[in-house]
Write a protein that holds these residues in place. Structure first.
Motif, PDB file in Angstrom:
ATOM      1  N   PRO A  83       0.829  -1.224   0.000  1.00  0.00           N
ATOM      2  CA  PRO A  83       0.000   0.000   0.000  1.00  0.00           C
ATOM      3  C   PRO A  83       0.857   1.266   0.000  1.00  0.00           C
ATOM      4  CG  PRO A  83       0.070  -0.922   2.203  1.00  0.00           C
ATOM      5  CD  PRO A  83       0.848  -1.885   1.316  1.00  0.00           C
ATOM      6  N   ILE A  84       1.655   1.462  -1.041  1.00  0.00           N
ATOM      7  CA  ILE A  84       2.570   2.595  -1.084  1.00  0.00           C
ATOM      8  C   ILE A  84       1.804   3.914  -1.113  1.00  0.00           C
ATOM      9  CG2 ILE A  84       4.385   3.705  -2.448  1.00  0.00           C
ATOM     10  CD1 ILE A  84       5.272   1.011  -3.397  1.00  0.00           C
ATOM     11  N   LYS A  85       0.747   3.964  -1.892  1.00  0.00           N
ATOM     12  CA  LYS A  85      -0.025   5.198  -2.022  1.00  0.00           C
ATOM     13  C   LYS A  85      -0.612   5.626  -0.678  1.00  0.00           C
ATOM     14  CE  LYS A  85      -4.250   6.900  -4.199  1.00  0.00           C
ATOM     15  NZ  LYS A  85      -5.353   6.563  -5.142  1.00  0.00           N
ATOM     16  N   ALA A  86      -1.163   4.671   0.067  1.00  0.00           N
ATOM     17  CA  ALA A  86      -1.764   4.998   1.365  1.00  0.00           C
ATOM     18  C   ALA A  86      -0.716   5.471   2.359  1.00  0.00           C
ATOM     19  CB  ALA A  86      -2.510   3.781   1.915  1.00  0.00           C
ATOM     20  N   VAL A  87       0.481   4.904   2.290  1.00  0.00           N
ATOM     21  CA  VAL A  87       1.539   5.280   3.227  1.00  0.00           C
ATOM     22  C   VAL A  87       2.039   6.683   2.937  1.00  0.00           C
ATOM     23  CG1 VAL A  87       3.894   4.759   3.952  1.00  0.00           C
ATOM     24  CG2 VAL A  87       2.244   2.924   3.706  1.00  0.00           C
ATOM     25  N   LEU A  88       2.254   7.005   1.662  1.00  0.00           N
ATOM     26  CA  LEU A  88       2.780   8.320   1.305  1.00  0.00           C
ATOM     27  C   LEU A  88       1.802   9.436   1.631  1.00  0.00           C
ATOM     28  CD1 LEU A  88       4.510   7.522  -2.115  1.00  0.00           C
ATOM     29  CD2 LEU A  88       5.565   7.768   0.130  1.00  0.00           C
ATOM     30  N   ARG A  89       0.506   9.135   1.657  1.00  0.00           N
ATOM     31  CA  ARG A  89      -0.498  10.156   1.957  1.00  0.00           C
ATOM     32  C   ARG A  89      -0.955  10.104   3.410  1.00  0.00           C
ATOM     33  NH1 ARG A  89      -4.476  10.289  -3.364  1.00  0.00           N
ATOM     34  NH2 ARG A  89      -2.849  10.796  -4.876  1.00  0.00           N
ATOM     35  N   SER A  90      -0.375   9.227   4.191  1.00  0.00           N
ATOM     36  CA  SER A  90      -0.770   9.117   5.586  1.00  0.00           C
ATOM     37  C   SER A  90      -0.046  10.156   6.417  1.00  0.00           C
ATOM     38  CB  SER A  90      -0.454   7.718   6.120  1.00  0.00           C
ATOM     39  OG  SER A  90      -0.687   7.639   7.514  1.00  0.00           O
ATOM     40  N   ALA A  98       8.435  10.591   4.651  1.00  0.00           N
ATOM     41  CA  ALA A  98       7.944  11.904   4.207  1.00  0.00           C
ATOM     42  C   ALA A  98       8.871  12.507   3.156  1.00  0.00           C
ATOM     43  CB  ALA A  98       7.807  12.839   5.407  1.00  0.00           C
ATOM     44  N   LYS A  99      10.170  12.310   3.321  1.00  0.00           N
ATOM     45  CA  LYS A  99      11.133  12.821   2.337  1.00  0.00           C
ATOM     46  C   LYS A  99      10.952  12.121   0.999  1.00  0.00           C
ATOM     47  CE  LYS A  99      16.114  13.007   1.440  1.00  0.00           C
ATOM     48  NZ  LYS A  99      17.458  12.643   1.969  1.00  0.00           N
ATOM     49  N   TRP A 100      10.783  10.797   1.026  1.00  0.00           N
ATOM     50  CA  TRP A 100      10.575  10.060  -0.225  1.00  0.00           C
ATOM     51  C   TRP A 100       9.270  10.486  -0.897  1.00  0.00           C
ATOM     52  CZ3 TRP A 100      11.932   4.763   2.426  1.00  0.00           C
ATOM     53  CH2 TRP A 100      13.312   4.677   2.580  1.00  0.00           C
ATOM     54  N   GLY A 101       8.243  10.750  -0.092  1.00  0.00           N
ATOM     55  CA  GLY A 101       6.985  11.204  -0.675  1.00  0.00           C
ATOM     56  C   GLY A 101       7.130  12.525  -1.402  1.00  0.00           C
ATOM     57  N   THR A 102       7.952  13.422  -0.873  1.00  0.00           N
ATOM     58  CA  THR A 102       8.200  14.702  -1.546  1.00  0.00           C
ATOM     59  C   THR A 102       8.934  14.493  -2.862  1.00  0.00           C
ATOM     60  OG1 THR A 102       8.324  15.776   0.622  1.00  0.00           O
ATOM     61  CG2 THR A 102       9.202  16.988  -1.266  1.00  0.00           C
ATOM     62  N   ILE A 103       9.885  13.572  -2.881  1.00  0.00           N
ATOM     63  CA  ILE A 103      10.632  13.285  -4.116  1.00  0.00           C
ATOM     64  C   ILE A 103       9.718  12.709  -5.184  1.00  0.00           C
ATOM     65  CG2 ILE A 103      12.489  11.894  -5.107  1.00  0.00           C
ATOM     66  CD1 ILE A 103      13.936  12.111  -2.432  1.00  0.00           C
ATOM     67  N   ALA A 347      -0.614  18.908  -3.946  1.00  0.00           N
ATOM     68  CA  ALA A 347      -1.241  17.917  -3.064  1.00  0.00           C
ATOM     69  C   ALA A 347      -0.258  17.305  -2.083  1.00  0.00           C
ATOM     70  CB  ALA A 347      -1.893  16.814  -3.899  1.00  0.00           C
ATOM     71  N   LEU A 348       1.033  17.342  -2.390  1.00  0.00           N
ATOM     72  CA  LEU A 348       2.023  16.780  -1.473  1.00  0.00           C
ATOM     73  C   LEU A 348       2.082  17.538  -0.160  1.00  0.00           C
ATOM     74  CD1 LEU A 348       4.925  16.096  -3.956  1.00  0.00           C
ATOM     75  CD2 LEU A 348       3.465  14.423  -2.871  1.00  0.00           C
ATOM     76  N   ARG A 349       1.688  18.794  -0.170  1.00  0.00           N
ATOM     77  CA  ARG A 349       1.767  19.629   1.029  1.00  0.00           C
ATOM     78  C   ARG A 349       0.480  19.596   1.844  1.00  0.00           C
ATOM     79  NH1 ARG A 349       4.367  22.929  -2.947  1.00  0.00           N
ATOM     80  NH2 ARG A 349       2.483  24.190  -3.263  1.00  0.00           N
ATOM     81  N   PHE A 350      -0.449  18.703   1.473  1.00  0.00           N
ATOM     82  CA  PHE A 350      -1.720  18.633   2.169  1.00  0.00           C
ATOM     83  C   PHE A 350      -2.041  17.185   2.534  1.00  0.00           C
ATOM     84  CE2 PHE A 350      -1.848  22.423  -0.440  1.00  0.00           C
ATOM     85  CZ  PHE A 350      -2.367  23.377   0.422  1.00  0.00           C
ATOM     86  N   TRP A 351      -2.947  17.042   3.503  1.00  0.00           N
ATOM     87  CA  TRP A 351      -3.389  15.721   3.961  1.00  0.00           C
ATOM     88  C   TRP A 351      -4.889  15.767   4.185  1.00  0.00           C
ATOM     89  CZ3 TRP A 351      -5.166  14.502   9.120  1.00  0.00           C
ATOM     90  CH2 TRP A 351      -5.423  13.141   9.301  1.00  0.00           C
ATOM     91  N   LEU A 352      -5.587  14.724   3.727  1.00  0.00           N
ATOM     92  CA  LEU A 352      -7.038  14.634   3.839  1.00  0.00           C
ATOM     93  C   LEU A 352      -7.386  13.631   4.932  1.00  0.00           C
ATOM     94  CD1 LEU A 352      -9.692  15.682   2.567  1.00  0.00           C
ATOM     95  CD2 LEU A 352      -9.673  13.642   1.114  1.00  0.00           C
ATOM     96  N   SER A 353      -8.110  14.087   5.950  1.00  0.00           N
ATOM     97  CA  SER A 353      -8.472  13.217   7.067  1.00  0.00           C
ATOM     98  C   SER A 353      -9.644  12.326   6.686  1.00  0.00           C
ATOM     99  CB  SER A 353      -8.833  14.058   8.294  1.00  0.00           C
ATOM    100  OG  SER A 353      -9.977  14.857   8.032  1.00  0.00           O
ATOM    101  N   GLU A 354     -10.006  11.407   7.592  1.00  0.00           N
ATOM    102  CA  GLU A 354     -11.096  10.481   7.318  1.00  0.00           C
ATOM    103  C   GLU A 354     -12.436  11.198   7.222  1.00  0.00           C
ATOM    104  OE1 GLU A 354     -11.031   7.474  10.261  1.00  0.00           O
ATOM    105  OE2 GLU A 354      -9.128   6.589   9.592  1.00  0.00           O
ATOM    106  N   ASP A 355     -12.604  12.311   7.930  1.00  0.00           N
ATOM    107  CA  ASP A 355     -13.855  13.071   7.856  1.00  0.00           C
ATOM    108  C   ASP A 355     -13.818  14.134   6.763  1.00  0.00           C
ATOM    109  OD1 ASP A 355     -11.942  14.533   9.088  1.00  0.00           O
ATOM    110  OD2 ASP A 355     -13.172  15.210  10.767  1.00  0.00           O
ATOM    111  N   LYS A 356     -12.924  13.954   5.791  1.00  0.00           N
ATOM    112  CA  LYS A 356     -12.844  14.793   4.589  1.00  0.00           C
ATOM    113  C   LYS A 356     -12.477  16.242   4.900  1.00  0.00           C
ATOM    114  CE  LYS A 356     -14.055  11.315   2.057  1.00  0.00           C
ATOM    115  NZ  LYS A 356     -14.163  10.357   3.170  1.00  0.00           N
TER     116      LYS A 356
END
Length: 433
Positions: A83-90, A98-103, A347-356
């Protein structure tokens, strides 16, 4: 190797072993997968102790460094079971993840479940022939390919067991959640009547879970726990120096010999909450009495006898937040290519919670709640002239909004304009001669 066309979508496979990772880039030509390029990397020192999921992300990052031209000119779809996508956006991961997600956010990289093993064979072959460190060429005794947990292994139907141990001032206990081959869930909570440490409680939970699966005749089992020390000792990555730990480890080896397939995986504490709650329940039980706890779902709040007024919420106009929320939630980008590139980078600088709710990531402080344009003026009014308002200046007002946990683009400019329109600030501000 195969040549590419303009804006062609490329696919990739990953292979993760104990001492090497590989990345294979392919293209689909009339239903036939043709290789484009491949890279591999030997793992050294701390990289060997990374989790398989972290090594999977490292493989993609390593490929972007070696093959930047392919990632800049094409959309790359990574086919993997991780689940790479879920981890990078978690929001639970920081540091190197977090550094790898920015790259990776600088490229158009997408992630899909792996459904075919055609190109995976080549990735496994590259990883197999990559050299490991000379000082650790031999695999620890008692561990085979099954316990290493290669990504190239075919999924095996097995028992799934979540275990956890808890030790506090009230006592110690263990919690287990077993999921059978027929997906029947078995829950167990045990209170320990002897003194143990946290690691010993984790071992007790592991042994009880293995013994339960072995007793019912299970031959394949995958165990999840949140103790990195126990997992490292069972896998052979860490040495058990304490005498008590050595005794526990030898018991695990004895029961492990009864299984045809045995795999132990580390999960964060948030992913092991069910077993953790059962272990905590055991420590809080005051009496040795059999009990049954009914757990039901309450879908709606309990209605009172007082009459309430129905309020209809009017949908707000589209704002700068909507494209980012749409991308983070459903992976939908605008049709315009340049605009889609801007949204993907933002979008890399933002995070969406479970309650949107949309939050702006912060690497030195808490995440900041994003505010829509129609609500920003009410927020500034409350901070500037509300109950605790002190009629501060524009820069101080915007800084105070940030310290209260809010953010929106252009907030400093809006704060300065609001202060200029404040009647009391204009009337009673000190005159500078």
């Amino acid at each position: 190797m195969s040549s590419l066309e303009v804006d062609e979508v490329l696919f990739s496979y990953l292979a993760i072993t104990t001492y090497a990772i590989s990345f294979v880039l392919i293209r689909v030509d009339n239903g036939v997968q043709r290789p484009v390029y491949y890279v591999s990397k030997s793992l050294h020192e701390a990289e060997i102790r990374y989790l398989p999921l972290e090594n999977a992300i490292l493989a993609v990052v390593h490929a972007t460094r070696k093959l930047p031209n392919y990632f800049q000119a094409h959309t790359v779809v990574v086919l993997t079971q991780y689940p790479i996508k879920a981890v990078l956006r978690s929001a639970d991961y920081t540091g190197r993840v977090a550094k790898w997600g920015t790259i990776l956010g600088a490229f158009d990289v997408r992630y899909m479940p792996r459904t075919s093993v055609k190109g995976q064979v080549l990735a496994d072959l590259v990883a197999k022939f990559a050299e490991g460190p000379e000082e650790i060429k031999t695999r620890p005794g008692g561990m085979d390919e099954k316990s290493v947990g290669l990504i190239s292994a075919q999924p095996i139907s097995s028992w799934t067991v979540y275990v956890n141990g808890a030790v506090n001032q009230q006592g110690s206990g263990v919690g287990l959640v077993l999921i059978s081959l027929e997906e029947v869930i078995i829950e167990k909570s045990l209170r320990l009547g002897f003194s143990v440490t946290n690691n010993e409680a984790e071992y007790e939970a592991l042994l009880i879970g293995m013994a339960m699966v072995n007793k019912v005749g299970g031959k394949t089992v995958e165990i999840f726990l949140d103790s990195g020390l126990v997992m490292g000792q069972v896998r052979g990555e860490l040495e058990a120096r304490d005498t008590r730990m050595q005794e526990y480890l030898s018991q695990v080896r004895c029961i492990q010999a009864n299984f045809e397939f045995f795999k132990i995986t580390h999960v964060p504490r948030s992913g092991n909450a069910h077993a953790d709650s059962l272990a905590t329940l055991a420590t809080s039980s005051a009496q040795n009495l059999p009990r049954m706890i009914m757990v039901e779902d309450l879908g709606t709040p309990t209605q009172g006898t007082t009459e309430t007024l129905q309020v209809n919420q009017i949908s707000s106009a589209r704002s700068w937040m909507d494209p980012i929320i749409l991308f983070l939630e459903k992976d939908i980008l605008p049709e315009d290519k340049s605009e889609a590139e801007k949204i993907r980078r933002k979008a890399l600088r933002f995070w969406l919670s479970e309650d949107k709710k949309l939050y702006k990531r912060s690497y030195s402080g808490p995440y900041l709640l994003c505010v829509r344009p129609e609500a920003s003026e009410d927020l500034l009014e409350e901070l500037h002239e509300g109950i605790c308002g002190s009629h501060t200046g524009g820069r101080s007002l915007s800084h105070r909004a940030i310290t209260q946990g809010y953010w929106w683009p252009g907030m400093q400019k809006e704060a300065q304009e609001y202060v200029r329109k404040c009647d009391q600030c204009q009337r009673f501000a000190p005159n500078i001669h």
